[in-house]
Design an enzyme around this catalytic site. Sequence first.
Site, PDB file in Angstrom:
ATOM      1  N   SER A 121      15.965 -18.890  24.863  1.00  0.00           N
ATOM      2  CA  SER A 121      15.768 -19.827  25.974  1.00  0.00           C
ATOM      3  C   SER A 121      16.825 -20.907  25.975  1.00  0.00           C
ATOM      4  O   SER A 121      17.094 -21.513  27.007  1.00  0.00           O
ATOM      5  CB  SER A 121      14.418 -20.536  25.844  1.00  0.00           C
ATOM      6  OG  SER A 121      13.386 -19.628  25.891  1.00  0.00           O
ATOM      7  N   HIS A 142      17.636 -13.483  29.865  1.00  0.00           N
ATOM      8  CA  HIS A 142      16.534 -14.436  29.698  1.00  0.00           C
ATOM      9  C   HIS A 142      15.419 -14.152  30.693  1.00  0.00           C
ATOM     10  O   HIS A 142      15.528 -14.465  31.875  1.00  0.00           O
ATOM     11  CB  HIS A 142      17.075 -15.865  29.864  1.00  0.00           C
ATOM     12  CG  HIS A 142      16.064 -16.926  29.586  1.00  0.00           C
ATOM     13  ND1 HIS A 142      15.960 -18.079  30.316  1.00  0.00           N
ATOM     14  CD2 HIS A 142      15.088 -16.991  28.645  1.00  0.00           C
ATOM     15  CE1 HIS A 142      14.973 -18.807  29.831  1.00  0.00           C
ATOM     16  NE2 HIS A 142      14.432 -18.175  28.829  1.00  0.00           N
ATOM     17  N   GLU A 154      17.685 -14.543  33.957  1.00  0.00           N
ATOM     18  CA  GLU A 154      19.000 -15.187  33.887  1.00  0.00           C
ATOM     19  C   GLU A 154      19.885 -14.297  33.008  1.00  0.00           C
ATOM     20  O   GLU A 154      19.539 -14.027  31.854  1.00  0.00           O
ATOM     21  CB  GLU A 154      18.885 -16.587  33.274  1.00  0.00           C
ATOM     22  CG  GLU A 154      18.180 -17.587  34.186  1.00  0.00           C
ATOM     23  CD  GLU A 154      17.993 -18.965  33.554  1.00  0.00           C
ATOM     24  OE1 GLU A 154      18.085 -19.958  34.270  1.00  0.00           O
ATOM     25  OE2 GLU A 154      17.728 -19.045  32.340  1.00  0.00           O
ATOM     26  N   ASN A 192      15.871 -24.008  32.523  1.00  0.00           N
ATOM     27  CA  ASN A 192      15.427 -24.979  31.527  1.00  0.00           C
ATOM     28  C   ASN A 192      16.261 -26.250  31.564  1.00  0.00           C
ATOM     29  O   ASN A 192      15.752 -27.338  31.319  1.00  0.00           O
ATOM     30  CB  ASN A 192      15.452 -24.366  30.125  1.00  0.00           C
ATOM     31  CG  ASN A 192      14.259 -23.451  29.907  1.00  0.00           C
ATOM     32  OD1 ASN A 192      13.239 -23.595  30.581  1.00  0.00           O
ATOM     33  ND2 ASN A 192      14.384 -22.500  29.000  1.00  0.00           N
TER      34      ASN A 192
HETATM   35  N1  LIG Z   1       7.326 -17.927  25.187  1.00  0.00           N
HETATM   36  C1  LIG Z   1       8.035 -18.161  26.281  1.00  0.00           C
HETATM   37  O1  LIG Z   1       7.539 -18.690  27.284  1.00  0.00           O
HETATM   38  C2  LIG Z   1       9.493 -17.753  26.317  1.00  0.00           C
HETATM   39  C3  LIG Z   1      10.117 -17.606  27.570  1.00  0.00           C
HETATM   40  C4  LIG Z   1      11.432 -17.165  27.619  1.00  0.00           C
HETATM   41  C5  LIG Z   1      12.113 -16.924  26.438  1.00  0.00           C
HETATM   42  N2  LIG Z   1      11.491 -17.115  25.234  1.00  0.00           N
HETATM   43  C6  LIG Z   1      12.281 -16.804  24.031  1.00  0.00           C
HETATM   44  O2  LIG Z   1      11.888 -15.527  23.552  1.00  0.00           O
HETATM   45  C7  LIG Z   1      11.994 -15.468  22.128  1.00  0.00           C
HETATM   46  C8  LIG Z   1      10.657 -15.077  21.562  1.00  0.00           C
HETATM   47  O3  LIG Z   1       9.664 -16.007  21.934  1.00  0.00           O
HETATM   48  P1  LIG Z   1       8.114 -15.645  21.903  1.00  0.00           P
HETATM   49  O4  LIG Z   1       7.419 -16.759  22.583  1.00  0.00           O
HETATM   50  O5  LIG Z   1       7.890 -14.253  22.355  1.00  0.00           O
HETATM   51  O6  LIG Z   1       7.829 -15.738  20.321  1.00  0.00           O
HETATM   52  P2  LIG Z   1       6.604 -15.104  19.504  1.00  0.00           P
HETATM   53  O7  LIG Z   1       6.480 -15.941  18.290  1.00  0.00           O
HETATM   54  O8  LIG Z   1       5.431 -14.894  20.375  1.00  0.00           O
HETATM   55  O9  LIG Z   1       7.146 -13.645  19.083  1.00  0.00           O
HETATM   56  C9  LIG Z   1       8.171 -13.431  18.160  1.00  0.00           C
HETATM   57  C10 LIG Z   1       7.904 -12.098  17.481  1.00  0.00           C
HETATM   58  O10 LIG Z   1       9.046 -11.745  16.721  1.00  0.00           O
HETATM   59  C11 LIG Z   1       8.610 -11.119  15.527  1.00  0.00           C
HETATM   60  N3  LIG Z   1       9.700 -11.182  14.566  1.00  0.00           N
HETATM   61  C12 LIG Z   1      10.136 -12.238  13.857  1.00  0.00           C
HETATM   62  N4  LIG Z   1      11.209 -11.892  13.122  1.00  0.00           N
HETATM   63  C13 LIG Z   1      11.454 -10.590  13.375  1.00  0.00           C
HETATM   64  C14 LIG Z   1      12.424  -9.660  12.901  1.00  0.00           C
HETATM   65  N5  LIG Z   1      13.385 -10.037  12.079  1.00  0.00           N
HETATM   66  N6  LIG Z   1      12.376  -8.391  13.356  1.00  0.00           N
HETATM   67  C15 LIG Z   1      11.416  -8.012  14.226  1.00  0.00           C
HETATM   68  N7  LIG Z   1      10.470  -8.842  14.700  1.00  0.00           N
HETATM   69  C16 LIG Z   1      10.494 -10.115  14.277  1.00  0.00           C
HETATM   70  C17 LIG Z   1       7.371 -11.888  15.138  1.00  0.00           C
HETATM   71  O11 LIG Z   1       6.541 -11.137  14.268  1.00  0.00           O
HETATM   72  C18 LIG Z   1       6.722 -12.145  16.517  1.00  0.00           C
HETATM   73  O12 LIG Z   1       5.813 -11.140  16.860  1.00  0.00           O
HETATM   74  C19 LIG Z   1      12.485 -16.845  21.702  1.00  0.00           C
HETATM   75  O13 LIG Z   1      13.869 -16.812  21.575  1.00  0.00           O
HETATM   76  C20 LIG Z   1      12.061 -17.735  22.865  1.00  0.00           C
HETATM   77  O14 LIG Z   1      12.881 -18.877  22.983  1.00  0.00           O
HETATM   78  C21 LIG Z   1      10.203 -17.498  25.157  1.00  0.00           C
END
Ligand SMILES: NC(=O)c1ccc[n+]([C@@H]2O[C@H](COP(=O)([O-])OP(=O)(O)OC[C@H]3O[C@@H](n4cnc5c(N)ncnc54)[C@H](O)[C@@H]3O)[C@@H](O)[C@H]2O)c1
Length: 489
Positions: A121, A142, A154, A192
Amino acid sequence: MTRSFEKVGVVGLGTMGAGIAEVFARAGLGVTGVEADPAALERGRGHLEGSTGRALAKGRLTEAERAEILGRVTFTTSLEDLADADLVIEAIPEVMDFKRALFTDLDRICKPSAVLATNTSSLSVTEIAATTARPGQVVGMHFFNPAPIMKLVEVIHTVTTEDGLAEEVAALARRLGKTPVSVGDRAGFVVNRLLLTYLNHAAVLLENGLATRDDIDAAMKLGVGLPMGPFTLLDLIGLDTSYEVLCVLFQESRDRRHAPAPILRELVTAGLLGRKAGGGFHRDEEPGGPPPTVKPSVGSVAVLGEGAEEFTAKLSAAGFKTASAEAADVVVALSRNPVIELAAGLPHPERLVGLHLVGDGVAEVASTVLTSAEAARAVEGLVRIVGRTPVRCRDRAEFVVDALLYPYLNDAVRMYDSGYATVEDIDSAMRLGCGYPSGPFEMLDELGLETVRDGLRALYAEYREPSFAPAPLLDQLVTAGVRSIRDLP
Ligand SMILES: NC(=O)c1ccc[n+]([C@@H]2O[C@H](COP(=O)([O-])OP(=O)(O)OC[C@H]3O[C@@H](n4cnc5c(N)ncnc54)[C@H](O)[C@@H]3O)[C@@H](O)[C@H]2O)c1
């Protein structure tokens, strides 16, 4: 070279990754979902089954379609299974060290032609790309939450991204049924960056005592037509996430408007993270709705300023007596700018209240340091009688709505002028990513470039905040008599 993306890998099947895997599978691509360990893998599978199960229950998928979608996803804990993927997208936690380590591994494991994408993000895609021996094949992709529903993607290219790759990834996003926008690699990208700057500004104004949480929320929701006010949205996004994104923005820009408002740090430290935990800006559910519309007992009213005649006619029609500014019990000064000077010139400055009519539904009711509580309450009552929601505020330049909206529009102009996204892409990013009724350039056209430029000048004069000064491009357009940024050759 035109690539064919048929086999994709998704690393991390949390909130975002599971949704992204579903999006690819729905579009008919084969997906390999990778998680850190078996327990997380099962949770990831659960997310996918849950989401497609809900779609089935709502009649949006048939049983057969659901089975087909789930059948396209393979679950594994081994990154090695991504060796023949055409594209791998990463959705692991937002920690640069984790992402760098993962991209180093992916670079080693994936076939040389594979494209590597990150769903970050706010982190630097350039920095992630630099950990690989194929920075030309690394992009940001994104998605927004929930990925299966939100249309916006994005697509971020860096200075090292191969020519044409961002367009190919954008074409893939279209194949997924999404609307891609093309963005350069700046912290926060489009959505963002613009959104969090605006939300932080709202928090700063709250701390400055410009207006209450609910008044600011109502002003932006009812006055601008946004889906929700800034504090409701901050609670929804999560104050911890918002704080982190602002820190990343500040680290890159050193613009103090990106420095998280102290109240955000305080709430986060207290464990008040928003809707997901502890409540945030909104905690206790206040009983009751807005106060009843009771006709205020005001002897006589005077209305000053532009539009006074029309507003006086409305008050007369509602049965209020009017009088001169010197004699009236309450003096309403229609204005978008401070009214203290006007008040100070009257025999009874405590009777004067500033009033800014915003759109059809809101009226900002500004009290000066001299305004009496009775006069302010009376004007709130008058406003309700004429069918508007009063927003109580202090007597500051551009009061509430414009003070929040104009700097956001100015930021959009600067963003466009810096060449990292187009007018159309910025507009659709804000419409699709935030559910805004219109994009910033559409809003600028509607409000008029000159009005916004003049409002920014007033804000700059009041707050001396360098980034409130009108963007040079905005100033030039007004000077040149250009009515819309779209009219530029
Ligand atoms: N949550 C949102 O609203 C949102 C929106 C857009 C982008 N993002 C971005 O997306 C990414 C993930 O966010 P999220 O909210 O889904 O997080 P989350 O914590 O829900 O999920 C992350 C997952 O990654 C897994 N993980 C961690 N290390 C790992 C590895 N080395 N190999 C495989 N799996 C691994 C974890 O077990 C977990 O299930 C971040 O970069 C975040 O900034 C989030």
